[in-house]
Structure formats: structure tokens, C-alpha cells
Scaffold this active site. Structure first.
Site, PDB file in Angstrom:
ATOM      1  N   TRP A  50       0.823  -1.208   0.000  1.00 22.53           N
ATOM      2  CA  TRP A  50       0.000   0.000   0.000  1.00 22.53           C
ATOM      3  C   TRP A  50       0.856   1.257   0.000  1.00 22.53           C
ATOM      4  O   TRP A  50       0.487   2.267  -0.622  1.00 22.53           O
ATOM      5  CB  TRP A  50      -1.000  -0.026   1.166  1.00 22.53           C
ATOM      6  CG  TRP A  50      -1.964  -1.155   1.001  1.00 22.53           C
ATOM      7  CD1 TRP A  50      -2.016  -2.308   1.737  1.00 22.53           C
ATOM      8  CD2 TRP A  50      -2.988  -1.280  -0.005  1.00 22.53           C
ATOM      9  NE1 TRP A  50      -3.008  -3.127   1.247  1.00 22.53           N
ATOM     10  CE2 TRP A  50      -3.620  -2.533   0.193  1.00 22.53           C
ATOM     11  CE3 TRP A  50      -3.432  -0.459  -1.043  1.00 22.53           C
ATOM     12  CZ2 TRP A  50      -4.664  -2.984  -0.610  1.00 22.53           C
ATOM     13  CZ3 TRP A  50      -4.471  -0.901  -1.843  1.00 22.53           C
ATOM     14  CH2 TRP A  50      -5.074  -2.147  -1.623  1.00 22.53           C
ATOM     15  N   ASP A  77      -0.958   6.989   6.505  1.00 19.45           N
ATOM     16  CA  ASP A  77      -2.032   6.084   6.093  1.00 19.45           C
ATOM     17  C   ASP A  77      -2.266   5.131   7.261  1.00 19.45           C
ATOM     18  O   ASP A  77      -1.445   4.266   7.551  1.00 19.45           O
ATOM     19  CB  ASP A  77      -1.609   5.317   4.839  1.00 19.45           C
ATOM     20  CG  ASP A  77      -2.649   4.270   4.421  1.00 19.45           C
ATOM     21  OD1 ASP A  77      -3.679   4.118   5.106  1.00 19.45           O
ATOM     22  OD2 ASP A  77      -2.414   3.601   3.387  1.00 19.45           O
ATOM     23  N   LYS A 105     -12.005  -1.424   9.082  1.00 20.95           N
ATOM     24  CA  LYS A 105     -11.205  -2.377   9.858  1.00 20.95           C
ATOM     25  C   LYS A 105     -11.427  -2.181  11.360  1.00 20.95           C
ATOM     26  O   LYS A 105     -11.849  -3.094  12.052  1.00 20.95           O
ATOM     27  CB  LYS A 105      -9.730  -2.273   9.478  1.00 20.95           C
ATOM     28  CG  LYS A 105      -9.510  -2.699   8.007  1.00 20.95           C
ATOM     29  CD  LYS A 105      -8.069  -2.535   7.576  1.00 20.95           C
ATOM     30  CE  LYS A 105      -7.909  -2.588   6.068  1.00 20.95           C
ATOM     31  NZ  LYS A 105      -7.946  -3.933   5.501  1.00 20.95           N
TER      32      LYS A 105
END
Lengths: 361, 361
Positions: free
Chosen positions: B100, B171, B195
Site C-alpha cells: 500500500w 495512512d 477495519k
């Protein structure tokens, strides 16, 4: 018991909400919620694919079309459309029929592309949809953009214009899946789900596959490329699972109502009840939209003065008719009669209008 | 009864799901669902504001910070961050600790901006977080971007690096609201809710107001400007109402668990149970992450061979331990222990691991 005339987010079929509520904690006995499952697992993937297939089937579309399930609302589409479908050096035509059409036009310039106005009803306070003869169309345009239904003003394209082979890009935010459509002229249509097709947080894009595949993507962020989502079947990143699940439930409800032909007949009947109350009021209620441009989704009208507008809305609310206040830029009253609003709500509103006019005329 | 180790979408606090289910058809006796109400009405606006205030309070942040409730996931933030915060001619530093992070780097170039690698663990298969001494930081960088937790590899920054006054952009997709954080170095943090903080379809951005106000917006579509959302308090366009409602319910649950300190203690305890089972297995389970970089959120390990990995996951599933298959790029097993996973699930997994090792070692 209330009738929900909210302009969006708006009424959702009760059967869809009940099924979602019953499954929210434990999805079909799986021991977990649909919102707790992997978007790459079989249970969710079936829901995802069924929603896509059902949407195509309802519009009678074949495999040359694709349905993308995205996020960001029409506002993100205002940018994605020119970034993907309008190359530097090309021009697109835009028809301006209201606030949201104008927003779409503004974004074209912001992303460094060029467009021209092919028609506008701004001078008449956006009270009508320009007729074919009033349009000034560029035969070389990359596409022709229009807003099929104007939520704020209560106008709606009764038929799509003839674009002479230029693909139409249609913002259908407020009449998506509310009527059958001839798709031969359409290249791409988009809209949020929260008016006629579910809840906020899902943007539905229906487009010709081949056109998206030819799109230019230079300088376009990966997640803003249509090609990213066609290739991954809208599973490039985590999709808005619950909104898509509910979208699927609403599509099932539309099928059960007789598909788009059935929904259209129902919507015509509903709007007819309220327009009849306007037309029979001897001018007490004055519609904003010109009769030839009247929307089946958002019915806008004014009473003799603003104080009466306000009294109308507050008394209606006491009678269980919720969400009737007009948009601040137009004022007056706006009755939004989206797919899921029960015809009994329109009957109740029409009766309320007749009573109110009798008392105050 | 199952325990849900899915990597995301993932387990949601049962109390939050039950409350949402109970209110989905008729919200607190209002005669309609929260998803059917106007996002400009009082009922929704309170939910919206309370979620924002509660998020700031949980992190102990004052009015110099703002919380934005957006759509599009981290993938859209990968583009929005450089488009808003990195002017042409400037450079940003990126630390690469996995898939990511790399995606974030790629988008910088795609949107026509410049960045450099300030550190990477790619050569070691992303098995660790580079130490401060390994970083090559540019004191003139516009910001320093990093991924606090690497879902695929199971590594996590134990502490944020010292960035020498350069604002950190983090992030936090997979450890948002899972532990207290020192915010003095952070300029902006972002992550999806699905999440640790709710369901898919909501992207939470927490940032220094003043930094966003100074951002450059030339050529940036309106809906992709942070300034658009700070000015409108994330009500520029229709927000993902239901995901925000559920976010608020999850934040209430975090408060009831003792806030982020309580959640952190719980998460440490949970991960400790599973790491202990790895460490006591005499090498039967081999962790992917270096011990000094271990994640509290995603625990990745392998068994002696791939056939055993697969048998482990399928037997675990029969025992009600769901979602343990490792990411395809790493293989093996991944146990995601997000906030809402009950500690009893980690106890059950640790016991299963001991039994399985005894049978197969």
C-alpha cells in the site's frame, strides 16, 4: 405513520429495509454480518454480481454495457467524466438545466478540459427543458452532457434529445431506475443510489464498455479511471458493501413491482395525483416547471406568498407529510415522489392540498 | 458462534450492529430510517457532529485539528494527498513498508508531482519497519508519508519517526483508532472505517486545519479539495449516512472500553496471546514480521509447508475461526485482531494453534 417526501436521502422500500435489518447482525445464519465479510469472499461476491446483473436486466441492457459500483457521488463524476472521456483539444457539449448541470460544467474547466453550452434554460429560472430545436449541438463533440431530472427546479427531460451520433452522458442522480430508457444514444449514465435506488454512499455508473476501454487515462489517478473499475468489476478497492447490498434489495423490489415499466406507471400515477391538485387549484398553487417539462420525481410549486408556503409545510408535517420544504434557491414547496414513496402518500398530499387551498384561498 | 479474523471488511462491535439493526427501519420512533432522512436535517446533523467530536476527543485533539468524513477509501487519498499538499516544484518523502505504501508512491507521479524514497524494507520482503537511523529524510520535504500498519505483512510502526518538523502524513487504514498517538508530528492521517472503526464506504481524515487551509487547489476537482470539506464540515455533498452513523456507534463503544488507552491495552493483550503461541511453538510457526516490528492488528505466520498452511486454515474454519488465510502475495496465515475482535477469539486461536502444532509437528 408518516409519508416521506424528502429530496434525498429519501424513502427506501420498507421490504428492503426490513430484510437488511433482519440480516444486519447475523447474515443468513453465517454467524456474522454482511458488513463483516470479506469483499473477496463468495457470499459478498454473489451479492455484488447479482446487483450488477439485475441492474442491466432491468434496463434491458446486453453485455456491451457495464455497471460500475463506485463512491463519491455525482460530484466525483463531474470530474471523472471529462478526465476520462474528454481529451485535451477536444470539446464536449453541456446542456444547462439547473444548479447541478452548472456544477458539472465548472468541473470541466477545473480539470483543464474544454466544453461549450449547447442549451440553457437559466434565463427562465430553469423552469423548462430546452426543446430539440433550441439546442445548438456540435457534431464533433466528444459527448453531450445533460441532467435528466432537475431535483431543485422540478423539471425532467421527457425524452432524450437526438444527439446525431454524439454519445450522451446523463447525470441521472434523481431519476435513476425510475423509468425505462432508450439507451441507443447513451454512452454513460451516473447517479447516486440515495434517491431511487437505495442509500447514500453508492454511485452507480452504467456505460458502454467499449467507450470506457478507449478512454484516455494519462494523468488520471488510478481510482478515478473508469478502466480501473471495469477491469476489476468494481472490486479494485473495498466497495461500499452495505450500500451495494441494499441496492440489490431495492432492485429486487423494483422487479417485483413489474420492472421499470411497472415503476414508471406507478410514478406517473403518483405524480398525476399531485399535479391534478395543482391544476385544479385555480392558481392557488403555481408550479415552477412549465407543464411540458414537469418532473415525475420532484414537484415544485408555490402558494400565494412565502408565509403561506411556510404554513403549508409546517401543517403538512403535523399531518405526517414530511420533507416538503422547497430548496432554498427556489423556495416554495417541493414534493419528491421517488420510486419507494407509496401512492397513498400522494393521495394524502393531494387531499391535504385541496383542504389547505379551501381554507386559505 | 464464530470468531471473525477477516482482514477487512472485518468484525464490528456487536453492540453497534444490534443498535443499528434495531433502528434501521424506524429510527428512534421518528417513523423513518436514518438512511431516509435529509443529511441537512437536525437528526442527521447531530449524529454527524457527534461522530466528529467523539473522534477528536478519543485522540485528545483540540480545535486545531479537524475530522473529515469522506468517501473513496485510502486509494482516493493516495491521489488527494499530493494533489492538495504537494505543489509542483516541491518534493515529499515516502517510506515504503509494503504494497500500500508503494501504491501511494505511484499516485504521486500519476498526478504530476514528485517524491523520493526516504526508506524501504522491500529488499527484506517488507518484514520490518526501518529504524530512525535507516531513514534518509529531506528536511525540505513538503511532508513525510508512511503507512502505520501493513495489513499484508503484519508490521507496524511501534512509534512514529522523528521528522524534524516536516509534517507526517499517515495512512492508518488498518490501525486507525486502535491506540493513542502523539499527534505533534502529524499533519494528516487517513484510513477507511472498515477495519477498526465501522463499515466500508467511509474514509476518515484527521488533519491540522491550518495546513489544509493553506493547501494549493489549482486544477484540483472541487470534491477532491480538502478545503471543500473543511468549509462544509463534510456536508458538501451527500455523505455516506449509514456508515457515519455506524462509525459514531463504534466510537461510543471505544469510549465504553476505556477510550484508546483501554483499547490499546486490550489489543496488546489479544496480540500477546497469539504471538506467545507462535514463540512457544519451537519454530513450527514462523512469523513473517521481525519481532521489533510486529503488528498488533495483523499477525502473519507460516507453518512448515504450504499444504500445512492450507490445512491449518480449513481446520480452523471448521472450529469457527474464520478468515485466517494469508494474503496471496505472502501466503501462510494472517490473523487480523482488530478492535472489535473479542479477546476470547485470540484465546481460542492460541489454543487451536497449540493443538494443531502438537498434532502436526
Amino acid at each position: 405513520m408518516v409519508y416521506n417526501f424528502n429530496p434525498g436521502p429519501a424513502v427506501v422500500p420498507a421490504a428492503a429495509l426490513r430484510e437488511a435489518a433482519a440480516n444486519l447482525v447475523d447474515f443468513r445464519g453465517q454467524g456474522m454480518s454482511i458488513v463483516e465479510m470479506s469483499h473477496r469472499g463468495q457470499v459478498y461476491e454473489e451479492i455484488h454480481q447479482q446487483a450488477i446483473d439485475r441492474c442491466l436486466r432491468l434496463y434491458g441492457l446486453g453485455p456491451e454495457f457495464t455497471v460500475l459500483l463506485l463512491q463519491g457521488g455525482a460530484s466525483l463524476q463531474f470530474a471523472m467524466v471529462p478526465m476520462n472521456l474528454l481529451r485535451p483539444g477536444q470539446s464536449a457539449d453541456y446542456i444547462s438545466t439547473g444548479h447541478w448541470s452548472q456544477k458539472a460544467v465548472e468541473e470541466v474547466g477545473l480539470v483543464g478540459r474544454t466544453c461549450r453550452l449547447a442549451g440553457s434554460s437559466e434565463a427562465a429560472d430553469f423552469s423548462y427543458i430546452p426543446a430539440q430545436a433550441e439546442l445548438d449541438l456540435d457534431a464533433q463533440a466528444a459527448y453531450l452532457h445533460l441532467t435528466t431530472n432537475n431535483t431543485i427546479y422540478g423539471t425532467q427531460f421527457q425524452a432524450l434529445p437526438r444527439s446525431g451520433g454524439v454519445p450522451i452522458v446523463a447525470d441521472m442522480s434523481s431519476d435513476l431506475l425510475s423509468r425505462p430508457l432508450p439507451w441507443d444514444g447513451i454512452g454513460l449514465a451516473y447517479g447516486g443510489a440515495q434517491k431511487n435506488a437505495g442509500i447514500a454512499g453508492l454511485t452507480v455508473v452504467i456505460a458502454r464498455r467499449e467507450w470506457l476501454d478507449r478512454a484516455s487515462v494519462e494523468g488520471v489517478p488510478t481510482v478515478m479511471r473508469y478502466a480501473t473499475h471495469t477491469k476489476s468489476n468494481s472490486l479494485y478497492n473495498t466497495p461500499p458493501v452495505f450500500a451495494i447490498y441494499l441496492f440489490g434489495l431495492v432492485l429486487q423490489w423494483i422487479e417485483a413491482e413489474g420492472g421499470l415499466a411497472g415503476i414508471d406507471a406507478r410514478n406517473q400515477h403518483k405524480a398525476g395525483l399531485v399535479y391534478a391538485a395543482i391544476d385544479a387549484s385555480a392558481g392557488f398553487y403555481r408550479g415552477h416547471a412549465r407543464p411540458d417539462s414537469r418532473s415525475l420525481m420532484n414537484l415544485t410549486f408555490k402558494l400565494p406568498d412565502a408565509a403561506l408556503d411556510a404554513r403549508f409545510c409546517s401543517q403538512a408535517e403535523k399531518a405526517g407529510l414530511i420533507g416538503l420544504k422547497g430548496h432554498r434557491s427556489v423556495g416554495g414547496v417541493r414534493a419528491s415522489l421517488y420510486n419507494a414513496l407509496d401512492p397513498a402518500g400522494c393521495q394524502a398530499l393531494a387531499e391535504f392540498m385541496r383542504d389547505f387551498a379551501r381554507q386559505h384561498a
